[in-house]
Write a protein that holds these residues in place. Structure first.
Motif, PDB file in Angstrom:
ATOM      1  N   LEU C  28      93.337 -71.399  19.245  1.00 11.62           N
ATOM      2  CA  LEU C  28      93.520 -70.562  20.032  1.00 11.62           C
ATOM      3  C   LEU C  28      92.902 -69.349  19.686  1.00 11.62           C
ATOM      4  O   LEU C  28      93.072 -68.725  19.082  1.00 11.62           O
ATOM      5  CB  LEU C  28      95.307 -70.900  20.938  1.00 11.62           C
ATOM      6  N   GLY C  29      92.848 -68.304  21.060  1.00 13.94           N
ATOM      7  CA  GLY C  29      92.029 -67.120  20.557  1.00 13.94           C
ATOM      8  C   GLY C  29      93.275 -66.228  21.196  1.00 13.94           C
ATOM      9  O   GLY C  29      93.890 -67.042  22.435  1.00 13.94           O
ATOM     10  N   LEU C  30      93.604 -65.494  20.553  1.00 11.57           N
ATOM     11  CA  LEU C  30      94.805 -64.087  21.002  1.00 11.57           C
ATOM     12  C   LEU C  30      93.523 -63.256  20.761  1.00 11.57           C
ATOM     13  O   LEU C  30      92.762 -62.924  19.212  1.00 11.57           O
ATOM     14  CB  LEU C  30      95.421 -64.489  20.257  1.00 11.57           C
ATOM     15  N   VAL C  31      93.306 -62.206  22.017  1.00 10.72           N
ATOM     16  CA  VAL C  31      92.425 -61.098  22.045  1.00 10.72           C
ATOM     17  C   VAL C  31      94.242 -60.030  22.127  1.00 10.72           C
ATOM     18  O   VAL C  31      94.893 -59.460  23.119  1.00 10.72           O
ATOM     19  CB  VAL C  31      91.660 -60.455  22.912  1.00 10.72           C
ATOM     20  N   HIS C  32      93.657 -58.954  21.012  1.00  6.59           N
ATOM     21  CA  HIS C  32      95.160 -58.352  20.989  1.00  6.59           C
ATOM     22  C   HIS C  32      94.643 -56.204  21.040  1.00  6.59           C
ATOM     23  O   HIS C  32      92.957 -56.481  20.990  1.00  6.59           O
ATOM     24  CB  HIS C  32      96.306 -58.043  20.116  1.00  6.59           C
ATOM     25  N   SER C  33      95.451 -55.790  21.066  1.00  8.76           N
ATOM     26  CA  SER C  33      95.015 -54.095  21.205  1.00  8.76           C
ATOM     27  C   SER C  33      95.666 -53.825  20.003  1.00  8.76           C
ATOM     28  O   SER C  33      96.967 -53.559  20.466  1.00  8.76           O
ATOM     29  CB  SER C  33      94.800 -54.036  21.887  1.00  8.76           C
ATOM     30  N   SER C  34      95.429 -53.093  18.864  1.00  6.29           N
ATOM     31  CA  SER C  34      96.131 -52.104  17.495  1.00  6.29           C
ATOM     32  C   SER C  34      96.081 -50.586  18.594  1.00  6.29           C
ATOM     33  O   SER C  34      96.685 -50.307  17.890  1.00  6.29           O
ATOM     34  CB  SER C  34      96.020 -52.194  16.283  1.00  6.29           C
ATOM     35  N   GLU C  35      95.739 -50.403  18.872  1.00  2.00           N
ATOM     36  CA  GLU C  35      95.429 -48.913  19.120  1.00  2.00           C
ATOM     37  C   GLU C  35      95.037 -48.457  21.952  1.00  2.00           C
ATOM     38  O   GLU C  35      95.093 -49.582  21.936  1.00  2.00           O
ATOM     39  CB  GLU C  35      93.547 -48.616  19.419  1.00  2.00           C
ATOM     40  N   PHE C  38      98.090 -49.385  25.801  1.00  3.93           N
ATOM     41  CA  PHE C  38      99.023 -50.928  25.789  1.00  3.93           C
ATOM     42  C   PHE C  38      99.537 -51.473  24.480  1.00  3.93           C
ATOM     43  O   PHE C  38      99.248 -52.572  24.277  1.00  3.93           O
ATOM     44  CB  PHE C  38      98.143 -52.139  26.375  1.00  3.93           C
ATOM     45  N   ALA C  39      99.044 -50.927  23.344  1.00  2.00           N
ATOM     46  CA  ALA C  39      98.993 -51.255  21.449  1.00  2.00           C
ATOM     47  C   ALA C  39     100.927 -51.765  21.389  1.00  2.00           C
ATOM     48  O   ALA C  39     100.933 -52.935  21.070  1.00  2.00           O
ATOM     49  CB  ALA C  39      99.121 -50.500  20.902  1.00  2.00           C
ATOM     50  N   THR C  40     102.223 -51.595  22.195  1.00  2.00           N
ATOM     51  CA  THR C  40     103.287 -51.735  22.062  1.00  2.00           C
ATOM     52  C   THR C  40     103.372 -53.210  23.049  1.00  2.00           C
ATOM     53  O   THR C  40     103.141 -54.408  22.599  1.00  2.00           O
ATOM     54  CB  THR C  40     104.361 -51.240  22.672  1.00  2.00           C
ATOM     55  N   ASN C  41     103.066 -53.103  24.180  1.00  2.00           N
ATOM     56  CA  ASN C  41     103.245 -54.372  25.018  1.00  2.00           C
ATOM     57  C   ASN C  41     101.907 -55.605  24.399  1.00  2.00           C
ATOM     58  O   ASN C  41     102.654 -56.636  24.371  1.00  2.00           O
ATOM     59  CB  ASN C  41     102.455 -54.165  26.417  1.00  2.00           C
ATOM     60  N   SER C  42     100.974 -55.126  23.674  1.00  2.00           N
ATOM     61  CA  SER C  42      99.797 -55.864  23.370  1.00  2.00           C
ATOM     62  C   SER C  42     100.518 -56.891  22.306  1.00  2.00           C
ATOM     63  O   SER C  42     100.325 -58.261  21.480  1.00  2.00           O
ATOM     64  CB  SER C  42      98.846 -55.500  23.412  1.00  2.00           C
ATOM     65  N   ALA C  43     101.293 -55.876  21.226  1.00  2.00           N
ATOM     66  CA  ALA C  43     102.016 -55.938  20.155  1.00  2.00           C
ATOM     67  C   ALA C  43     103.039 -57.403  20.031  1.00  2.00           C
ATOM     68  O   ALA C  43     102.983 -58.407  19.341  1.00  2.00           O
ATOM     69  CB  ALA C  43     103.014 -54.807  18.980  1.00  2.00           C
ATOM     70  N   THR C  44     103.735 -57.216  21.711  1.00  2.00           N
ATOM     71  CA  THR C  44     105.048 -58.312  21.995  1.00  2.00           C
ATOM     72  C   THR C  44     104.816 -59.613  22.196  1.00  2.00           C
ATOM     73  O   THR C  44     104.874 -60.562  21.948  1.00  2.00           O
ATOM     74  CB  THR C  44     105.602 -57.082  23.800  1.00  2.00           C
ATOM     75  N   MET C  45     103.408 -59.223  23.057  1.00  2.00           N
ATOM     76  CA  MET C  45     102.520 -60.198  23.904  1.00  2.00           C
ATOM     77  C   MET C  45     102.462 -61.192  22.554  1.00  2.00           C
ATOM     78  O   MET C  45     102.861 -63.136  22.255  1.00  2.00           O
ATOM     79  CB  MET C  45     101.664 -60.460  23.868  1.00  2.00           C
ATOM     80  N   LEU C 304     109.425 -59.516  28.266  1.00  2.00           N
ATOM     81  CA  LEU C 304     108.341 -59.636  29.615  1.00  2.00           C
ATOM     82  C   LEU C 304     106.701 -60.440  28.832  1.00  2.00           C
ATOM     83  O   LEU C 304     106.848 -61.813  28.704  1.00  2.00           O
ATOM     84  CB  LEU C 304     107.697 -59.049  30.822  1.00  2.00           C
ATOM     85  N   ASN C 305     106.050 -59.863  28.527  1.00  2.00           N
ATOM     86  CA  ASN C 305     105.248 -60.167  27.785  1.00  2.00           C
ATOM     87  C   ASN C 305     105.290 -61.020  26.219  1.00  2.00           C
ATOM     88  O   ASN C 305     105.218 -62.336  26.436  1.00  2.00           O
ATOM     89  CB  ASN C 305     104.575 -59.021  27.207  1.00  2.00           C
ATOM     90  N   PHE C 306     106.224 -60.970  25.846  1.00  2.00           N
ATOM     91  CA  PHE C 306     106.538 -61.984  24.764  1.00  2.00           C
ATOM     92  C   PHE C 306     107.140 -63.433  25.629  1.00  2.00           C
ATOM     93  O   PHE C 306     106.282 -63.832  24.702  1.00  2.00           O
ATOM     94  CB  PHE C 306     107.980 -61.224  24.203  1.00  2.00           C
ATOM     95  N   ALA C 307     107.770 -63.317  26.456  1.00  2.00           N
ATOM     96  CA  ALA C 307     108.290 -64.621  27.068  1.00  2.00           C
ATOM     97  C   ALA C 307     107.226 -65.445  26.867  1.00  2.00           C
ATOM     98  O   ALA C 307     106.846 -66.470  27.863  1.00  2.00           O
ATOM     99  CB  ALA C 307     109.339 -63.946  27.713  1.00  2.00           C
ATOM    100  N   TYR C 308     105.990 -64.241  28.765  1.00  2.00           N
ATOM    101  CA  TYR C 308     104.889 -64.911  29.399  1.00  2.00           C
ATOM    102  C   TYR C 308     103.936 -65.514  28.432  1.00  2.00           C
ATOM    103  O   TYR C 308     103.308 -66.852  28.393  1.00  2.00           O
ATOM    104  CB  TYR C 308     104.237 -63.744  29.477  1.00  2.00           C
ATOM    105  N   ALA C 309     104.173 -64.341  26.956  1.00  2.00           N
ATOM    106  CA  ALA C 309     102.904 -64.962  25.296  1.00  2.00           C
ATOM    107  C   ALA C 309     103.383 -66.961  25.387  1.00  2.00           C
ATOM    108  O   ALA C 309     102.984 -67.706  25.138  1.00  2.00           O
ATOM    109  CB  ALA C 309     102.372 -64.260  24.276  1.00  2.00           C
ATOM    110  N   PHE C 310     104.792 -66.891  25.092  1.00  2.00           N
ATOM    111  CA  PHE C 310     105.322 -68.418  24.784  1.00  2.00           C
ATOM    112  C   PHE C 310     105.408 -69.753  25.606  1.00  2.00           C
ATOM    113  O   PHE C 310     104.900 -69.880  24.364  1.00  2.00           O
ATOM    114  CB  PHE C 310     106.760 -67.924  24.182  1.00  2.00           C
ATOM    115  N   ASP C 311     105.369 -68.945  26.864  1.00  2.00           N
ATOM    116  CA  ASP C 311     105.143 -70.388  27.944  1.00  2.00           C
ATOM    117  C   ASP C 311     103.520 -71.101  27.773  1.00  2.00           C
ATOM    118  O   ASP C 311     103.416 -71.996  28.072  1.00  2.00           O
ATOM    119  CB  ASP C 311     105.168 -69.855  28.867  1.00  2.00           C
TER     120      ASP C 311
END
Lengths: 291, 292, 385
Positions: C28-35, C38-45, C304-311
């Motif tokens: 599965l591909g996952l696109v996050h952003s370290s900069e 939204f870096a924090t939200n992205s890390a949570t996801m 929220l982002n953690f739970a949504y990504a988990f799901d």
């Protein structure tokens, strides 16, 4: 047949090269614009509106967008090119911000959420555009006009004193530069699939400048080198992960200390001698038709 | 309400004034712009805010720490982006200091995260009411500290030997060098002072904004650029007047028109000024303009 | 009609599928952003997705195969996505994509994925119309503000019997502009008079002017059409000018709740928002999944982002288990189409974030909740309770 990834990389490289070559033309006259993203957005929006809302072909729309950008470029150039480097930088920057604000509040073009539905940029189309620009630059740099660009870049006052129509030449260069940037913007919009005003902000302007400054202003192929290096850097250095940005910043610091003239170029800025200027001046009335 | 808005505008202007002073000092010393000053202000403000909320130290100590951090960062920027970069290439220090700015932002994100940080209110509950006018504790602090720093800077530049040396180098570095002024050290000193001002401006802006975010650096630089161009490059007094002016204009536009027009009006104002009066609104000295 | 349960920890490891353990992992591909902001939200996801993958793999994977996340860092530059997504698709041969949580990134990533006919799911991206260019290939777990917030906010207006309101809008942002319209609709529908509308744009460094303008009208309610970070600054300015109006926000304010509360501190107390995710959901299986996640990841509360990504990861795993899809190069196309059909038909999938269903336009259909800030935390309640 290229796979999707190779094709995406090739197109991205092509757009970067086109942007760099376009910018090089104004940089060659020593005029640094800090708002070239504005011409990109003018091109991108013109072409996108034509293809999405009026069903024009990408090729025609692209040419119209080049023309629109050229008109905008000539206008800004006419206002600003008499100013010093820093003031030119600021006024072009302010122009880019104004364009962005206007696009943000232009409902017809989608406002802040922008436009979508553009597609059709192919490596072939880009290759043709780059080819045309390179042929133009090849002849330009070997012509009297190319020499006058260099004269203006190296010593504007001396060039003016020799009777070169500095303002007219720089405005023309600026307009051509804007036109190429506009075409690149149109092609970029039809590759990214979505455009929003925010994509054409200060970071994009800066990236275009970096292409040319990193490559070196002396030869136009320096700009190509800069564009290729800066486009591939994120791909090559992906392993740095979250330290990429830091490395990227430090790279510029180091480069400016070691090679402030860019990757390509001899570094003796004042190669342009008074003799070369003298060669330009006697026949200028006939050649350039102004004075 | 108009009077209240004017005061709001002047207060906004005072924070602009400090960062404009900071830029103008460097322009004076080197005829160059330090594009990392916005990030310098940001990193000082973030550290100051963290010290206040995490270590529970008083505003005064946190403010002094912010000044010190600003000074150190600006000193480092000088060494990295100016000291060893050839003066022949006008674009080199611009790109180099932009690079330093990028590194600062990224480092801050790495170390403390991308969240904004709260700047706790100082003198909470203090509220002075004069007729229709209302000034709260934070605003009082901003006004007095900014005024104090400006006065101190003027005093320093005009009354002390080092200040005289800075002005000398700013007028004519070659002549100053011939007269025995240690030019490089004076320039370093100028950078350090400009960093101090940036640090002060960062934390005071944070106080008026109630938070600081790691992504405001470039934004700050842009505001400062608009101010110093309007006031005349390198013109210290012009910069202060232009800062107050832009503060008032921005506030009134937001209050009576809309936020979209705010930027539009400032950019148009700067554009028209540049074309009509390239030396800025408040100066007749075109010397600096020619050199930068 | 499908009725499914989460395959958290107690999954029996592939009843529907055959053992395919030789086929290598499902990618599965996952696109996050370290900069970027939204870096924090992205890390949570990212953490939520990785946690889900770890649990699944520890439990024997799906159809005897592991799930592998191929991660890409977009560094907050949408342009990198133009090459990054094709790379994930043609080099890494991902089966589906976990799209960026920020709307700007999600819009482009999903559009490019759609062009390549790869399903994309986002754990964020609540801006209205984000998925429009990429439908039917894209989905988001987030409910857009309008469908979720309007009924909730109207109920709140009723309950608080408010008479006058002011709205403060970030004009430079499509999401917040839409929020501004939403508030106007709410106030219109509940007979609240809008006495003042003020604007700001990113780049403002003081809200003194806007708040002064609103204070002059002394409204009962102030509606925040702003990103959580700006909303926090506005809240502090409102309180420091001595204004006591009730602050209200849409569901996105609660979604970015940490940013709002961290930034506003005491000034956030009493703020009412619509909400779509309850970290203290008492219903099973969400309650145990949340408790387990808090313990395993050392979290105070699952965001929220953690739970949504988990799901999202578990939703895809469920499809793979049920269909026994091989997702090999020659079946990839059909299997992706299969996932699409599966997602269209999901009815009340019970995950960490509660019941998941997607609306016609690919956005999440979430419960109508509301939240109050009490003692530095959003406390979630159901409307009418």
């Amino acid at each position: 047949m290229m796979d999707a990834y190779t094709e995406a990389v090739v197109i991205r490289l092509g757009i970067a090269i086109l942007l760099a070559l376009g910018y090089w033309i104004t940089a060659a006259t020593g005029k640094f614009s800090f708002g070239h993203a504005a011409f990109m957005s003018i091109g991108a929006y013109t072409a996108s509106i034509l293809t999405v809302k009026f069903d024009w072909s990408l090729e025609t729309s692209m040419l119209v967008s080049g023309l629109t950008a050229a008109v905008a470029g000539a206008f800004i150039g006419w206002i600003a090119l008499r100013l010093t480097i820093l003031y030119l930088a600021i006024i072009t920057f302010a122009f880019a911000e104004i364009v962005k604000i206007l696009l943000d509040s232009w409902d017809y073009a989608g406002g802040a959420s922008g436009l979508f539905g553009m597609r059709g940029t192919t490596p072939q189309l880009l290759a043709i555009c780059i080819g045309v620009v390179i042929v133009y630059l090849f002849f330009l740099t070997r012509s009297r006009k190319g020499l006058s660009y260099e004269a203006i870049r190296e010593d504007e006052q001396a060039a003016r004193a020799c009777g070169l129509g500095v303002t007219r030449i720089s405005v023309e260069a600026f307009a051509v530069s804007a036109a190429i940037t506009g075409v690149a913007g149109a092609l970029s919009a039809h590759e990214t699939l979505i455009i929003t005003p925010a994509q054409f902000g200060a970071p994009q302007s800066l990236l275009i400048i970096l292409f040319v400054v990193l490559g070196g202003v002396q030869y136009f192929w320096g700009a190509i080198v800069g564009a290729v290096v800066l486009t591939m850097l994120p791909i090559w250095f992906d392993f740095l992960e979250e330290y990429y940005q830091i490395t990227y910043g430090l790279l510029f610091v180091a480069l400016m200390i070691l090679r402030p003239q860019g990757i390509v170029g001899s570094g003796t800025e004042r190669r342009f001698t008074m003799r070369a200027l003298a060669r330009l001046s006697p026949k200028r009335g006939k050649a350039d038709g102004d004075g | 309400m108009l009077i209240q808005q004017l005061v709001n505008g002047l207060l906004l202007g005072t924070t602009f004034a400090l960062i404009a002073l900071s830029f103008n000092l460097v322009v004076g010393a080197l005829d160059r712009l330090n594009f990392a000053l916005g990030e310098t202000a940001m990193v000082s403000a973030i550290c100051g805010a963290l010290f206040m909320s995490q270590l529970d130290i008083t505003f005064v100590l946190a403010f002094l720490a912010a000044l010190a951090i600003g000074a150190v960062v600006a000193g480092i920027t000088f060494l990295l982006s100016f000291r060893f970069v050839s003066a022949e290439y006008h674009t080199a220090p611009i790109l180099s200091s932009l690079g330093v700015g990028l590194v600062i932002t990224s480092l801050v994100t790495r170390v403390v995260g991308s969240d904004q940080r709260r700047v706790p209110s100082v003198l909470e509950g203090v509220r002075i009411e004069i007729g229709p006018l209302r000034i709260v504790g934070d605003q009082l602090i901003i006004l007095s500290v900014a005024a104090l720093m400006t006065v101190l800077l003027y005093g320093f530049l005009n009354r002390t030997p080092w200040g005289t040396a800075i002005r000398g180098v700013s007028d004519d570095p070659d002549m100053a060098g011939l007269l025995g002024v240690p030019v490089q050290r004076v320039i370093l000193l100028t950078f350090v002072i400009s960093g101090t001002l940036a640090g002060a401006s960062g934390l005071l802006t944070g106080l008026s904004f109630h938070t600081v975010s790691p992504f405001t650096g470039f934004e700050t630089t842009l505001t400062a650029l608009m101010v110093i161009v309007l006031g005349g490059l390198g013109n210290i007094t012009g910069g202060v007047v232009a800062a107050l002016m832009i503060g008032v204009i921005e506030t009134l536009t937001v209050a009576y028109l809309s936020a979209t027009y705010r930027d539009l009006i400032v950019f148009l104002l700067v554009g028209i000024t540049l074309v009509a009066r390239p030396q800025g609104l408040f100066t007749r000295n075109t010397g600096v303009v020619g050199r930068v | 009609m499908l009725f499914l349960t989460a395959c958290g920890g107690d999954e029996e490891g592939g009843d529907g599928g055959d053992d395919q353990s030789d086929a290598g992992p499902y990618r599965l591909g996952l696109v996050h952003s370290s900069e970027g902001p939204f870096a924090t939200n992205s890390a949570t996801m990212r953490a939520g997705a990785n946690y889900a993958v770890d649990l699944i793999n520890a439990d024997g994977g799906v159809n005897g195969r592991d799930i592998e996340l191929v991660e890409v860092d977009a560094r907050n530059d949408p342009q990198t996505l133009v090459t990054a997504i094709p790379q994930l698709v043609s080099e890494d041969e991902i089966f589906a994509l976990l799209a960026p949580v920020d709307s700007a990134g999600c819009e482009i990533a999903c559009a490019i994925a759609a062009e390549l006919e790869v399903p994309a799911l986002s754990a964020g991206a609540g801006r209205p119309g984000v998925l429009e260019p990429s439908r039917p290939w894209s989905f988001t777990m987030t409910a857009p503000d309008a469908s979720n917030s309007i009924p909730v906010l109207e109920a709140i207006m009723e309950q608080e019997s408010a008479g006058t309101a002011a709205i403060i809008v970030d004009e430079a942002n499509a999401t917040t502009q839409a929020q501004g319209d939403l508030y106007r609709e709410v106030f219109d529908g509940s007979d609240v008079e809008v006495v003042s509308t003020v604007t700001f744009a990113s780049g403002d460094s003081s809200f003194a002017s806007q708040v002064t303008s609103m204070a002059a009208e002394n409204p009962d309610v102030i509606a925040l059409a702003a990103g959580p970070a700006d909303a926090a600054r506005i809240a502090v300015e409102i309180r420091s000018q001595g204004l006591e109006s009730l602050l209200i926000g849409t569901g996105s304010l609660q979604a970015g709740g940490t940013d709002y509360i961290n930034g506003a501190g005491d000034a956030a107390e009493g703020t009412l928002t619509a909400a779509q995710f309850n970290p203290d959901n008492p219903d099973e299986p969400a309650a145990s999944l949340l408790a387990q996640a808090e313990e395993d990841n050392d979290l105070d509360a699952v965001s929220l982002n953690f739970a949504y990504a988990f799901d999202i990861v578990n939703l895809i795993a469920t499809y793979l288990t049920d269909s026994g899809a091989a997702a090999s190069p020659d079946t990839l196309e059909d299997d992706r189409q299969g996932l699409l059909d599966f997602l269209e038909d999901v009815e009340a999938y019970e995950g960490m974030s509660g019941d998941v269903t997607f609306a016609e336009d690919g956005t999440g259909d979430r419960p109508e909740l509301y939240a109050v800030v009490e003692n530095g935390q959003f406390v979630i309640s159901e409307v009418g309770s």
